[in-house]
Design a protein around this motif. Structure first.
Motif: not given
Length: 128
Positions: A55-82
């Motif tokens: 999740f973090r790796l892909v979010s970081h890569e996607a974050g380079k292209f995501i604009q402030p007005e875009q709605i971003v919705v997570s469907t991923t359950k769970g928490i980051e282990q680290t």
């Protein structure tokens, strides 16, 4: 968007995701892409449905292209282990979106695609 170009081709040609939803026909309106930037550019809503471990790796890569007005919705359950952070917290850290949302509930992708009854909770927070 998918990392696996073979799976992109499979979905675009057959409208079936044999790995995750075998035997279930996807809408012909769905087009898979291997181009992350192309999939994000111009999208009003971006739904992030990937395993928590990536999740973090892909979010970081996607974050380079995501604009402030875009709605971003997570469907991923769970928490980051680290860090023990929720997926919505990771989206807040890794993207520029001011509109982070979460879809959760007692539902499974196979049941939703099969049009079976399910329940879903949707939450969104405007980040100022």
């Amino acid at each position: 968007w998918m990392r696996d170009t073979d799976r992109v081709t499979e979905i675009n040609e057959t409208h079936i995701n044999k790995r995750y939803l075998p035997g279930l026909q996807l809408s012909e309106n769905i087009t898979a892409s291997h181009d992350l930037q192309g999939a994000i550019n111009g999208a009003a809503i971006i739904i992030v449905a990937i395993p928590a471990k990536a999740f973090r790796l892909v979010s970081h890569e996607a974050g380079k292209f995501i604009q402030p007005e875009q709605i971003v919705v997570s469907t991923t359950k769970g928490i980051e282990q680290t860090s023990f952070k929720l997926m919505s917290q990771i989206l807040r850290e890794e993207t520029n979106s001011k509109h982070i949302g979460v879809i959760s509930g007692p539902n499974l992708a196979k049941e939703i695609v099969a049009k079976m009854p399910s329940a879903t909770v949707i939450a969104k927070r405007l980040i100022c």
